[in-house]
Motif scaffolding. Structure first.
Motif, PDB file in Angstrom:
ATOM      1  N   LEU A  23     -36.588   8.259  -0.536  1.00  0.00           N
ATOM      2  CA  LEU A  23     -35.648   9.603  -0.918  1.00  0.00           C
ATOM      3  C   LEU A  23     -36.935  10.365  -2.365  1.00  0.00           C
ATOM      4  O   LEU A  23     -35.932  11.562  -3.099  1.00  0.00           O
ATOM      5  CB  LEU A  23     -34.083   8.687  -2.303  1.00  0.00           C
ATOM      6  CG  LEU A  23     -33.582   7.304  -1.625  1.00  0.00           C
ATOM      7  CD1 LEU A  23     -32.979   6.034  -2.384  1.00  0.00           C
ATOM      8  CD2 LEU A  23     -32.310   8.616  -1.674  1.00  0.00           C
ATOM      9  N   ARG A  58     -28.129  11.070   0.996  1.00  0.00           N
ATOM     10  CA  ARG A  58     -27.929  10.541  -0.490  1.00  0.00           C
ATOM     11  C   ARG A  58     -28.409  12.019  -1.373  1.00  0.00           C
ATOM     12  O   ARG A  58     -27.157  12.088  -2.814  1.00  0.00           O
ATOM     13  CB  ARG A  58     -28.645   9.567  -1.398  1.00  0.00           C
ATOM     14  CG  ARG A  58     -28.114   8.982  -2.355  1.00  0.00           C
ATOM     15  CD  ARG A  58     -29.776   9.074  -3.165  1.00  0.00           C
ATOM     16  NE  ARG A  58     -29.057   8.916  -4.199  1.00  0.00           N
ATOM     17  CZ  ARG A  58     -28.240   9.479  -5.495  1.00  0.00           C
ATOM     18  NH1 ARG A  58     -27.640  11.173  -5.089  1.00  0.00           N
ATOM     19  NH2 ARG A  58     -28.276   9.447  -6.400  1.00  0.00           N
ATOM     20  N   SER A 111     -31.573   7.693  -7.662  1.00  0.00           N
ATOM     21  CA  SER A 111     -31.293   6.517  -8.261  1.00  0.00           C
ATOM     22  C   SER A 111     -30.118   5.719  -7.419  1.00  0.00           C
ATOM     23  O   SER A 111     -29.052   7.000  -6.510  1.00  0.00           O
ATOM     24  CB  SER A 111     -30.663   6.772  -9.584  1.00  0.00           C
ATOM     25  OG  SER A 111     -29.318   7.574  -9.863  1.00  0.00           O
ATOM     26  N   LEU A 112     -29.366   4.581  -7.525  1.00  0.00           N
ATOM     27  CA  LEU A 112     -28.885   4.111  -6.786  1.00  0.00           C
ATOM     28  C   LEU A 112     -27.573   3.689  -7.542  1.00  0.00           C
ATOM     29  O   LEU A 112     -28.073   2.500  -8.302  1.00  0.00           O
ATOM     30  CB  LEU A 112     -29.400   3.508  -5.612  1.00  0.00           C
ATOM     31  CG  LEU A 112     -29.388   3.716  -3.875  1.00  0.00           C
ATOM     32  CD1 LEU A 112     -30.888   3.681  -3.501  1.00  0.00           C
ATOM     33  CD2 LEU A 112     -28.797   5.707  -3.363  1.00  0.00           C
ATOM     34  N   THR A 113     -26.337   3.584  -7.547  1.00  0.00           N
ATOM     35  CA  THR A 113     -25.484   3.111  -8.321  1.00  0.00           C
ATOM     36  C   THR A 113     -24.520   2.674  -7.062  1.00  0.00           C
ATOM     37  O   THR A 113     -23.833   3.314  -6.499  1.00  0.00           O
ATOM     38  CB  THR A 113     -25.008   3.437  -9.310  1.00  0.00           C
ATOM     39  OG1 THR A 113     -26.321   4.326 -10.341  1.00  0.00           O
ATOM     40  CG2 THR A 113     -23.672   3.289  -9.943  1.00  0.00           C
ATOM     41  N   LEU A 173     -26.957   2.641   1.351  1.00  0.00           N
ATOM     42  CA  LEU A 173     -28.369   2.589   0.657  1.00  0.00           C
ATOM     43  C   LEU A 173     -27.833   0.862   0.177  1.00  0.00           C
ATOM     44  O   LEU A 173     -29.242   0.489   0.171  1.00  0.00           O
ATOM     45  CB  LEU A 173     -28.881   3.720   0.371  1.00  0.00           C
ATOM     46  CG  LEU A 173     -29.385   4.691   1.420  1.00  0.00           C
ATOM     47  CD1 LEU A 173     -29.279   6.180  -0.039  1.00  0.00           C
ATOM     48  CD2 LEU A 173     -30.365   4.810   2.130  1.00  0.00           C
ATOM     49  N   LEU A 174     -27.553   1.115  -0.773  1.00  0.00           N
ATOM     50  CA  LEU A 174     -27.544  -0.650  -1.432  1.00  0.00           C
ATOM     51  C   LEU A 174     -27.663  -1.755  -0.685  1.00  0.00           C
ATOM     52  O   LEU A 174     -28.362  -3.022  -0.605  1.00  0.00           O
ATOM     53  CB  LEU A 174     -27.181  -0.440  -2.756  1.00  0.00           C
ATOM     54  CG  LEU A 174     -26.375   0.508  -4.006  1.00  0.00           C
ATOM     55  CD1 LEU A 174     -25.634   0.410  -5.026  1.00  0.00           C
ATOM     56  CD2 LEU A 174     -28.432   0.125  -4.840  1.00  0.00           C
ATOM     57  N   CYS A 208     -23.287   6.684   0.964  1.00  0.00           N
ATOM     58  CA  CYS A 208     -24.427   6.808   1.190  1.00  0.00           C
ATOM     59  C   CYS A 208     -24.780   6.165   0.012  1.00  0.00           C
ATOM     60  O   CYS A 208     -26.287   5.135   0.426  1.00  0.00           O
ATOM     61  CB  CYS A 208     -25.757   8.379   0.848  1.00  0.00           C
ATOM     62  SG  CYS A 208     -24.898   9.293   1.760  1.00  0.00           S
ATOM     63  N   HIS A 209     -24.954   6.484  -1.541  1.00  0.00           N
ATOM     64  CA  HIS A 209     -25.175   5.250  -2.641  1.00  0.00           C
ATOM     65  C   HIS A 209     -24.426   3.378  -1.738  1.00  0.00           C
ATOM     66  O   HIS A 209     -25.187   2.734  -1.855  1.00  0.00           O
ATOM     67  CB  HIS A 209     -24.063   5.200  -3.549  1.00  0.00           C
ATOM     68  CG  HIS A 209     -24.607   6.286  -4.289  1.00  0.00           C
ATOM     69  ND1 HIS A 209     -25.511   5.478  -5.227  1.00  0.00           N
ATOM     70  CD2 HIS A 209     -24.373   7.477  -4.559  1.00  0.00           C
ATOM     71  CE1 HIS A 209     -25.957   6.985  -6.080  1.00  0.00           C
ATOM     72  NE2 HIS A 209     -25.478   8.322  -5.759  1.00  0.00           N
TER      73      HIS A 209
END
Length: 259
Positions: A182, A121, A239-241, A166-167, A162-163
């Motif tokens: 992260l 990520r 950050s994750l979106t 990971l979410l 990756c987002h």
């Protein structure tokens, strides 16, 4: 006036500088291809494994693209200086899954998968940004425009993957572990990116015979980016979106070629 466009154009226009640039890029992509190939073989999750394999196949393709760009100009790859090896400098700091671990035929644990995805990520954020910059500079170029557009699209897919993964793991209760990895990876990456950038600029300065003032100005620019990333910029890597491109590495592999 120094700018990203003028710098990349200068590198592109000189055979020795272009050969060094593409050699560094190809080696990094080849390493990424091998790593993802090994991870896909060791991942127990049969939904995730083919996506990781697709990631590795893309990286292998990118390595071939950079070598093809050299071949088109009648150039051969050169040995990559150790101080410009971004991937191995990260590994030596304990970031990501060590090559010694990937060479063992032992299934990866859930935390191993998190380490892999967190590392990807962060590094794919950098790759996506770098390729978007190259696309702005060379996207319309008759020789390399298609190559940089293709690689840029792939890097955006990798970042979206990756987002999303990971979410999914965060929703399964691994949020604290993910955040820890992260943050650790992002802090190491920005140091490594600074050091590798300084090394690349030093080697390019020798190849292109830059005056001392120009080399100093470019080094100052690298250090100013690092200062901003230390202060605040690193947060964009942690950050994750949920991405717009869902299942970016699922489905059939596009039959794209570059020659």
């Amino acid at each position: 006036m120094l700018s990203a466009r003028s710098l990349f154009q200068e590198i592109h226009d000189d055979d020795d500088a272009f050969r060094l640039f593409c050699s560094i890029a190809a080696k990094g992509e080849d390493q990424g291809g091998w790593e993802n190939g090994r991870i896909s073989a060791l991942v127990a999750d049969q939904v995730l494994a083919p996506k990781v394999a697709r990631h590795g196949a893309d990286e292998d393709k990118h390595g071939r693209i950079f070598k093809a760009l050299l071949h088109k100009r009648g150039l051969a790859p050169v040995d990559v200086p150790d101080d410009t090896d971004y991937t191995m400098r990260l590994e030596r700091q304990g970031i990501g899954l060590a090559h010694s671990r990937l060479r063992r035929d032992e299934p990866l644990s859930e935390e191993d998968v998190i380490v892999y995805l967190a590392h990807s990520r962060v590094t794919e954020q950098r790759a996506s940004e770098q390729m978007r910059l190259l696309t702005k500079v060379f996207g319309g170029h008759p020789d390399i425009g298609r190559a940089v557009r293709m690689i840029s699209n792939d890097e955006d897919n990798h970042l979206a993957f990756c987002h999303e993964e990971l979410l999914r793991l965060a929703a399964a209760g691994h949020g604290r572990t993910i955040l820890r990895h992260l943050q650790e990876t992002a802090r190491a990456e920005i140091r490594t990116y600074r050091d590798v950038s300084l090394a690349v600029m030093a080697h390019m300065g020798v190849v292109l015979d830059w005056p001392r003032a120009k080399s100093a100005a470019l080094a100052a620019g690298v250090r100013s980016v690092y200062a901003w990333e230390c202060a605040a910029g690193w947060h964009r890597m942690t950050s994750l979106t949920m991405p717009e491109r869902l299942n970016a590495l699922g489905g059939p592999v596009p039959q794209e070629t570059f020659a």
